[in-house]
Design an enzyme around this catalytic site. Structure first.
Site, PDB file in Angstrom:
ATOM      1  N   ARG A  28     -31.931 -32.458   3.347  1.00 47.22           N
ATOM      2  CA  ARG A  28     -31.173 -33.859   4.204  1.00 47.22           C
ATOM      3  C   ARG A  28     -32.758 -34.250   4.691  1.00 47.22           C
ATOM      4  O   ARG A  28     -34.013 -33.660   4.329  1.00 47.22           O
ATOM      5  CB  ARG A  28     -31.073 -33.150   6.024  1.00 47.22           C
ATOM      6  CG  ARG A  28     -29.320 -32.165   5.746  1.00 47.22           C
ATOM      7  CD  ARG A  28     -28.887 -32.516   7.014  1.00 47.22           C
ATOM      8  NE  ARG A  28     -27.822 -31.714   6.944  1.00 47.22           N
ATOM      9  CZ  ARG A  28     -27.120 -31.397   6.801  1.00 47.22           C
ATOM     10  NH1 ARG A  28     -26.304 -32.885   6.957  1.00 47.22           N
ATOM     11  NH2 ARG A  28     -25.704 -31.302   6.776  1.00 47.22           N
ATOM     12  N   ASP A  29     -32.772 -35.722   4.854  1.00 52.16           N
ATOM     13  CA  ASP A  29     -33.775 -36.552   4.618  1.00 52.16           C
ATOM     14  C   ASP A  29     -34.759 -36.513   5.809  1.00 52.16           C
ATOM     15  O   ASP A  29     -34.104 -35.498   6.796  1.00 52.16           O
ATOM     16  CB  ASP A  29     -33.889 -37.952   4.644  1.00 52.16           C
ATOM     17  CG  ASP A  29     -34.264 -38.724   4.757  1.00 52.16           C
ATOM     18  OD1 ASP A  29     -35.008 -39.331   3.120  1.00 52.16           O
ATOM     19  OD2 ASP A  29     -35.548 -39.249   5.688  1.00 52.16           O
ATOM     20  N   ILE A  30     -35.789 -35.794   5.817  1.00 55.66           N
ATOM     21  CA  ILE A  30     -36.708 -35.733   7.035  1.00 55.66           C
ATOM     22  C   ILE A  30     -36.966 -36.682   7.942  1.00 55.66           C
ATOM     23  O   ILE A  30     -37.080 -36.762   9.609  1.00 55.66           O
ATOM     24  CB  ILE A  30     -38.177 -35.359   7.006  1.00 55.66           C
ATOM     25  CG1 ILE A  30     -38.033 -33.887   7.722  1.00 55.66           C
ATOM     26  CG2 ILE A  30     -38.923 -36.082   6.545  1.00 55.66           C
ATOM     27  CD1 ILE A  30     -39.996 -33.427   7.196  1.00 55.66           C
ATOM     28  N   ASN A  86     -34.756 -45.773  -5.154  1.00 56.68           N
ATOM     29  CA  ASN A  86     -35.253 -46.593  -4.593  1.00 56.68           C
ATOM     30  C   ASN A  86     -36.767 -46.618  -6.049  1.00 56.68           C
ATOM     31  O   ASN A  86     -36.246 -45.325  -6.583  1.00 56.68           O
ATOM     32  CB  ASN A  86     -36.484 -46.720  -3.004  1.00 56.68           C
ATOM     33  CG  ASN A  86     -35.838 -46.828  -2.202  1.00 56.68           C
ATOM     34  OD1 ASN A  86     -34.920 -48.526  -1.873  1.00 56.68           O
ATOM     35  ND2 ASN A  86     -36.103 -46.220  -1.090  1.00 56.68           N
ATOM     36  N   VAL A  95     -41.453 -41.236  -2.908  1.00 55.15           N
ATOM     37  CA  VAL A  95     -42.388 -40.228  -3.016  1.00 55.15           C
ATOM     38  C   VAL A  95     -41.764 -40.340  -4.465  1.00 55.15           C
ATOM     39  O   VAL A  95     -40.594 -40.162  -4.549  1.00 55.15           O
ATOM     40  CB  VAL A  95     -41.011 -38.998  -2.263  1.00 55.15           C
ATOM     41  CG1 VAL A  95     -41.367 -37.534  -3.610  1.00 55.15           C
ATOM     42  CG2 VAL A  95     -41.833 -38.583  -1.093  1.00 55.15           C
ATOM     43  N   HIS A  99     -34.912 -39.288  -6.777  1.00 57.07           N
ATOM     44  CA  HIS A  99     -34.219 -39.373  -5.784  1.00 57.07           C
ATOM     45  C   HIS A  99     -32.932 -39.897  -5.280  1.00 57.07           C
ATOM     46  O   HIS A  99     -33.787 -41.240  -5.807  1.00 57.07           O
ATOM     47  CB  HIS A  99     -34.428 -38.310  -5.083  1.00 57.07           C
ATOM     48  CG  HIS A  99     -35.464 -39.382  -4.519  1.00 57.07           C
ATOM     49  ND1 HIS A  99     -36.632 -39.292  -4.097  1.00 57.07           N
ATOM     50  CD2 HIS A  99     -35.672 -40.193  -2.862  1.00 57.07           C
ATOM     51  CE1 HIS A  99     -37.249 -40.856  -3.564  1.00 57.07           C
ATOM     52  NE2 HIS A  99     -36.705 -40.995  -3.137  1.00 57.07           N
ATOM     53  N   HIS A 101     -30.293 -41.166  -2.753  1.00 59.21           N
ATOM     54  CA  HIS A 101     -30.578 -41.259  -1.232  1.00 59.21           C
ATOM     55  C   HIS A 101     -28.918 -41.737  -0.897  1.00 59.21           C
ATOM     56  O   HIS A 101     -28.173 -42.583  -1.536  1.00 59.21           O
ATOM     57  CB  HIS A 101     -30.785 -42.250  -0.481  1.00 59.21           C
ATOM     58  CG  HIS A 101     -32.692 -42.290  -0.143  1.00 59.21           C
ATOM     59  ND1 HIS A 101     -33.499 -41.777   0.483  1.00 59.21           N
ATOM     60  CD2 HIS A 101     -33.664 -42.796  -1.339  1.00 59.21           C
ATOM     61  CE1 HIS A 101     -34.662 -42.123   0.277  1.00 59.21           C
ATOM     62  NE2 HIS A 101     -34.748 -42.314  -0.798  1.00 59.21           N
TER      63      HIS A 101
HETATM   64  P1  AMP Z   1     -38.101 -43.327  -0.945  1.00 59.97           P
HETATM   65  O1  AMP Z   1     -38.773 -44.005  -0.159  1.00 59.97           O
HETATM   66  O2  AMP Z   1     -36.833 -43.528  -1.426  1.00 59.97           O
HETATM   67  O3  AMP Z   1     -38.740 -42.603  -1.504  1.00 59.97           O
HETATM   68  O4  AMP Z   1     -37.498 -42.167  -0.200  1.00 59.97           O
HETATM   69  C1  AMP Z   1     -38.260 -40.892   0.095  1.00 59.97           C
HETATM   70  C2  AMP Z   1     -37.960 -40.135   1.112  1.00 59.97           C
HETATM   71  O5  AMP Z   1     -38.078 -38.886   1.358  1.00 59.97           O
HETATM   72  C3  AMP Z   1     -37.531 -40.484   2.563  1.00 59.97           C
HETATM   73  O6  AMP Z   1     -36.424 -40.923   3.296  1.00 59.97           O
HETATM   74  C4  AMP Z   1     -38.382 -39.627   3.657  1.00 59.97           C
HETATM   75  O7  AMP Z   1     -38.092 -39.445   5.117  1.00 59.97           O
HETATM   76  C5  AMP Z   1     -38.392 -38.396   2.922  1.00 59.97           C
HETATM   77  N1  AMP Z   1     -38.686 -37.313   2.904  1.00 59.97           N
HETATM   78  C6  AMP Z   1     -40.195 -36.983   2.533  1.00 59.97           C
HETATM   79  N2  AMP Z   1     -40.180 -36.289   2.723  1.00 59.97           N
HETATM   80  C7  AMP Z   1     -39.369 -35.207   2.868  1.00 59.97           C
HETATM   81  C8  AMP Z   1     -39.593 -33.466   3.608  1.00 59.97           C
HETATM   82  N3  AMP Z   1     -40.626 -33.084   3.217  1.00 59.97           N
HETATM   83  N4  AMP Z   1     -37.959 -33.324   3.667  1.00 59.97           N
HETATM   84  C9  AMP Z   1     -37.413 -34.149   3.331  1.00 59.97           C
HETATM   85  N5  AMP Z   1     -37.668 -35.237   3.265  1.00 59.97           N
HETATM   86  C10 AMP Z   1     -38.742 -36.283   2.945  1.00 59.97           C
END
Ligand code: AMP
Length: 115
Positions: A28-30, A86, A95, A99, A101
């Site tokens: 799950r996204d944080i 993204n 990140v 990945h 979403h």
């Molecule tokens: P992006 O902006 O497409 O690179 O998405 C990165 C996603 O990772 C964002 O939606 C963040 O909220 C999510 N994220 C960052 N750190 C964590 C974490 N420790 N656990 C879960 N999701 C995270």
């Protein structure tokens, strides 16, 4: 390359993991942007979609299938969902481990643009 997602894959930091197999991890996204917001991450290093090896299109296919399977299992496949990848700065990637979403759980509206 080590990102926060590599640390989650290696169990160095915790996450709310909802699915795992030999190829990928889903958690799950944080900072969820919808009632359901799950990230599907390959276990091999691929920083962005630009870096997807030409010989390994199945890498993204597996993420998509895992997301669709998850939607079916959780019962919202027919209601619908959105898949987002993204890429780099203009795409809003933060990140740098590839990945996907999965967003669901409510009507999501049109997706954003600056135009
Ligand atoms: P992006 O902006 O497409 O690179 O998405 C990165 C996603 O990772 C964002 O939606 C963040 O909220 C999510 N994220 C960052 N750190 C964590 C974490 N420790 N656990 C879960 N999701 C995270």
């Amino acid at each position: 390359m080590s990102t926060i997602f590599h640390k989650i894959i290696n169990r160095e930091i915790p996450a709310d993991i909802v699915y795992e197999d030999e190829h990928l991890l889903a958690f799950r996204d944080i900072a969820p942007q919808a009632p359901v917001h799950v990230l599907f991450v390959p276990k091999v290093d691929v920083a962005t979609l630009n870096d997807l090896p030409r010989g390994q299109p199945e890498l993204v296919g597996r993420l998509a299938l895992a997301a669709a399977d998850y939607a079916r299992r959780e019962g919202f496949a027919e209601d619908g969902y959105r898949i987002v990848v993204n890429c780099n700065g203009d795409g809003g990637q933060t990140v740098f481990q590839l990945h996907l979403h999965l967003l669901a759980g409510a009507p999501l509206g049109r997706f954003g643009t600056t135009l």
